[in-house]
Design an enzyme around this catalytic site. Sequence first.
Site, PDB file in Angstrom:
ATOM      1  N   HIS A 115       0.861  -1.194   0.000  1.00  0.00           N
ATOM      2  CA  HIS A 115       0.000   0.000   0.000  1.00  0.00           C
ATOM      3  C   HIS A 115       0.888   1.232   0.000  1.00  0.00           C
ATOM      4  CE1 HIS A 115      -3.826   2.067   1.834  1.00  0.00           C
ATOM      5  NE2 HIS A 115      -3.108   2.926   1.111  1.00  0.00           N
ATOM      6  N   HIS A 133       1.191   4.853  -2.555  1.00  0.00           N
ATOM      7  CA  HIS A 133       0.771   5.623  -3.740  1.00  0.00           C
ATOM      8  C   HIS A 133       2.022   6.284  -4.294  1.00  0.00           C
ATOM      9  CE1 HIS A 133      -3.537   5.380  -2.536  1.00  0.00           C
ATOM     10  NE2 HIS A 133      -2.992   5.241  -1.345  1.00  0.00           N
ATOM     11  N   HIS A 147      -9.589   0.806  -1.103  1.00  0.00           N
ATOM     12  CA  HIS A 147      -9.526   1.474   0.194  1.00  0.00           C
ATOM     13  C   HIS A 147     -10.927   1.409   0.807  1.00  0.00           C
ATOM     14  CE1 HIS A 147      -5.784   3.062  -1.280  1.00  0.00           C
ATOM     15  NE2 HIS A 147      -5.628   3.938  -0.312  1.00  0.00           N
ATOM     16  N   GLU A 156     -11.039   3.318   6.227  1.00  0.00           N
ATOM     17  CA  GLU A 156      -9.977   4.224   6.714  1.00  0.00           C
ATOM     18  C   GLU A 156     -10.694   5.318   7.512  1.00  0.00           C
ATOM     19  OE1 GLU A 156      -8.039   6.537   3.628  1.00  0.00           O
ATOM     20  OE2 GLU A 156      -6.401   7.182   4.947  1.00  0.00           O
ATOM     21  N   ASP A 198       1.846   4.070   2.674  1.00  0.00           N
ATOM     22  CA  ASP A 198       0.761   4.887   2.089  1.00  0.00           C
ATOM     23  C   ASP A 198       1.303   6.052   1.249  1.00  0.00           C
ATOM     24  OD1 ASP A 198      -1.870   5.415   1.486  1.00  0.00           O
ATOM     25  OD2 ASP A 198      -2.442   6.128   3.466  1.00  0.00           O
ATOM     26  N   ASP A 199       1.583   7.181   1.892  1.00  0.00           N
ATOM     27  CA  ASP A 199       2.115   8.368   1.200  1.00  0.00           C
ATOM     28  C   ASP A 199       3.316   8.871   1.990  1.00  0.00           C
ATOM     29  OD1 ASP A 199      -0.141   8.905  -0.875  1.00  0.00           O
ATOM     30  OD2 ASP A 199      -1.180   8.586   1.028  1.00  0.00           O
TER      31      ASP A 199
END
Length: 334
Positions: free
Chosen positions: A16, A18, A196, A199, A277-278
């Site tokens: 996961h 991005h 997703h 969340e 994630d980011d």
Amino acid sequence: MNHLALIQAMPKAELHVHIEGTFEPELMFEIAQRNHIQIPYQNIEEVRQAYNFHNLQSFLDIYYAGAKVLIHEQDFYDLAWAYFKKCHADHVVHTEIFFDPQTHTERGIAFETFFNGFQRACQDAKSEFGISSHLIMCFLRHLSEQEAFETLEQALPFKDQIIAVGLDSSEMGHPPEKFQRVFAAAAEAGFLLVAHAGEEGPPEYVWQALDLLKVNRIDHGVRSEEDSQLLARLAKEQMPLTVCPLSNLKLCVVDDMQQHNIQRLLQQGLCVMVNSDDPAYFGGYMNDNFIAIQNALNLSEAELKQLAVNSFNASFISAAEKKHWAETIAKLSV
Ligand code: HPA
Ligand code: ZN
């Protein structure tokens, strides 16, 4: 070996991340300059100050703005290559990377421009670092079903190099059911499916991702803990949840890391693992996430190893590769 050394030494898979969320301010400035694009910051310090999020939407607004400086194939290559260097440093040996086609096609960038850049970085990561990878294209859920169908159509020429489709962006008000038909079409075309859910959204969205979208994995899913029937199902089916601890902290899904449920979910037999994630926006890459939960939750050696094994078991690599990595992790000792 102590626990921190074990975190570093374990081979890990990331499921996961991005790619647009790995855009470090330094690279953003460099690419903005060479493409003659103005960004609303004077310096790196100002960029970091702007990363003061209080929920998913406040992050997404800045994340989409940052991606606007990416124009040429080389820009997308440089973005992905910078991420692979972080993987190499953290001993991430396999990664399944999300990209958001609509963030770029909406600005007039051709699918092949960004896709070729990502693809070339993936090839170089394999030859330079031995890192394997898959690409997962996400539909932006704040856009329409029709636009998702158009994106699926644009991806078809590249379908052999895209392992799965996913669903990201603003969760509240955009339930999985909105994309039921496009996910069915993607499955028909041969893509695996992830989404997703849970969340910021309620457990109901996780049920929908399972029953309506028929996903192979749930991204985040941490709010599943509010529904004991859902938890029982996720455990029974060993349905993976790709958990992102620093993301949850930064976007205020949890108030502090000591309250994070990753260890509780693991202890209830769910297939959870650690992801970033980011990472350029949330304060760290794979090992930073591991260190943050280790410091807050004091995981045992067995728990740390289970998280790493789960990352491979939940991935889209072969059974033989999963076995290889599980055996490699089992042999490590603290
Ligand atoms: N959630 C939803 N959409 C996203 C995220 C996320 O954590 N990161 C990038 N797009
Ligand atoms: Zn995400």
